[in-house]
Design a protein around this motif. Structure first.
Motif, PDB file in Angstrom:
ATOM      1  N   LEU A  57       0.861  -1.182   0.000  1.00 41.87           N
ATOM      2  CA  LEU A  57       0.000   0.000   0.000  1.00 41.87           C
ATOM      3  C   LEU A  57       0.896   1.231   0.000  1.00 41.87           C
ATOM      4  O   LEU A  57       2.074   1.148   0.362  1.00 41.87           O
ATOM      5  N   GLY A  58       0.323   2.357  -0.358  1.00 38.39           N
ATOM      6  CA  GLY A  58       1.051   3.622  -0.300  1.00 38.39           C
ATOM      7  C   GLY A  58       0.992   4.202   1.099  1.00 38.39           C
ATOM      8  O   GLY A  58       0.144   3.814   1.913  1.00 38.39           O
ATOM      9  N   PRO A  59       1.852   5.155   1.404  1.00 35.20           N
ATOM     10  CA  PRO A  59       1.916   5.724   2.751  1.00 35.20           C
ATOM     11  C   PRO A  59       0.667   6.492   3.170  1.00 35.20           C
ATOM     12  O   PRO A  59       0.399   6.646   4.357  1.00 35.20           O
ATOM     13  N   SER A  60      -0.132   6.938   2.202  1.00 33.00           N
ATOM     14  CA  SER A  60      -1.341   7.684   2.554  1.00 33.00           C
ATOM     15  C   SER A  60      -2.568   6.792   2.716  1.00 33.00           C
ATOM     16  O   SER A  60      -3.633   7.269   3.113  1.00 33.00           O
ATOM     17  N   ALA A  61      -2.436   5.501   2.440  1.00 39.26           N
ATOM     18  CA  ALA A  61      -3.555   4.576   2.683  1.00 39.26           C
ATOM     19  C   ALA A  61      -3.886   4.619   4.171  1.00 39.26           C
ATOM     20  O   ALA A  61      -3.019   4.882   5.003  1.00 39.26           O
ATOM     21  N   SER A  62      -5.118   4.341   4.491  1.00 39.44           N
ATOM     22  CA  SER A  62      -5.526   4.424   5.897  1.00 39.44           C
ATOM     23  C   SER A  62      -5.173   3.145   6.654  1.00 39.44           C
ATOM     24  O   SER A  62      -4.988   2.077   6.063  1.00 39.44           O
ATOM     25  N   ASP A 109      -8.825   6.004  10.305  1.00 40.66           N
ATOM     26  CA  ASP A 109      -8.741   6.748   9.053  1.00 40.66           C
ATOM     27  C   ASP A 109      -7.440   7.545   8.908  1.00 40.66           C
ATOM     28  O   ASP A 109      -7.238   8.231   7.915  1.00 40.66           O
ATOM     29  N   LYS A 110      -6.556   7.430   9.865  1.00 40.78           N
ATOM     30  CA  LYS A 110      -5.255   8.109   9.797  1.00 40.78           C
ATOM     31  C   LYS A 110      -4.389   7.418   8.740  1.00 40.78           C
ATOM     32  O   LYS A 110      -4.529   6.229   8.472  1.00 40.78           O
ATOM     33  N   PRO A 111      -3.454   8.163   8.140  1.00 42.06           N
ATOM     34  CA  PRO A 111      -2.579   7.554   7.130  1.00 42.06           C
ATOM     35  C   PRO A 111      -1.635   6.524   7.755  1.00 42.06           C
ATOM     36  O   PRO A 111      -1.183   6.668   8.878  1.00 42.06           O
ATOM     37  N   LEU A 112      -1.371   5.520   6.977  1.00 37.93           N
ATOM     38  CA  LEU A 112      -0.539   4.400   7.400  1.00 37.93           C
ATOM     39  C   LEU A 112       0.862   4.838   7.816  1.00 37.93           C
ATOM     40  O   LEU A 112       1.450   4.269   8.746  1.00 37.93           O
ATOM     41  N   HIS A 113       1.391   5.863   7.165  1.00 41.14           N
ATOM     42  CA  HIS A 113       2.761   6.283   7.488  1.00 41.14           C
ATOM     43  C   HIS A 113       2.892   6.766   8.932  1.00 41.14           C
ATOM     44  O   HIS A 113       3.997   6.819   9.470  1.00 41.14           O
ATOM     45  N   THR A 114       1.776   7.084   9.595  1.00 46.69           N
ATOM     46  CA  THR A 114       1.849   7.564  10.981  1.00 46.69           C
ATOM     47  C   THR A 114       2.084   6.434  11.985  1.00 46.69           C
ATOM     48  O   THR A 114       2.486   6.704  13.113  1.00 46.69           O
TER      49      THR A 114
END
Length: 174
Positions: A57-62, A109-114
């Motif tokens: 997944l991309g870093p902005s995925a939830s 719903d926060k981005p995965l990169h967090t």
């Protein structure tokens, strides 16, 4: 200092390669394998485990998307990649338990990169299985990304290594 067994030059203990002749020093000091299992661990490479295609997944995925994909894919991790397919991080079941846990309703719903683990240790297809096992043990990893030419080639899990060990120790049928 120790001497390179190939050219005799002094090398710093722990060096992987002789600075003078370029020979690999990774096998120096290893005891002779006591069994076929040990011999296999020291000679077989990760590529022989046939690493599975990684879920990405991309870093902005939830976080919600990642957990849903992990459940659907029946896999314990997601690799986070950039637009060129470069490995940015990993999100595992352990990350979900330690970083998200009871706050899922608030964080889903926060981005995965967090919450991902950035810049995870990775291995190459031609690394020895013993090296993978050692790295997984030291780091407490259950999943390790596998790179080929710097690109994500797949993922191995501790289960892959356990299957390998089981196949090497299984009694002959018949």
């Amino acid at each position: 200092m120790i001497a390179c067994p190939y050219c005799g030059s002094e090398v710093i203990p722990g060096s992987d390669v002789c600075d003078n002749c370029g020979h690999s020093l990774t096998d120096i000091g290893l005891l002779e394998p006591a069994s076929e299992v040990e011999r296999g661990l020291l000679s077989d490479v990760i590529g022989s485990l046939k690493p599975r295609k990684a879920l990405t997944l991309g870093p902005s995925a939830s976080i919600r998307e990642a957990l849903s994909a992990m459940v659907d894919g029946k896999i314990g991790c997601v690799m986070i990649i950039d637009n060129q397919g470069g490995l940015l991080g990993i999100f595992t079941e352990r990350d979900a338990l330690k970083k998200v846990n009871a706050d899922f309703a608030k964080l889903g719903d926060k981005p995965l990169h967090t919450v991902m683990t950035p810049k995870p240790d990775a291995l190459a297809l031609d690394d020895k299985i013993a090296f993978a096992l050692h790295k997984m043990n030291l780091g407490g990893y259950r999943h390790v990304p596998i790179l080929e030419d710097g690109r994500l080639a797949g993922v191995i899990s501790i289960r892959d290594i356990l299957s390998y060990l089981t196949s090497r120790t299984a009694a002959p049928q018949g």
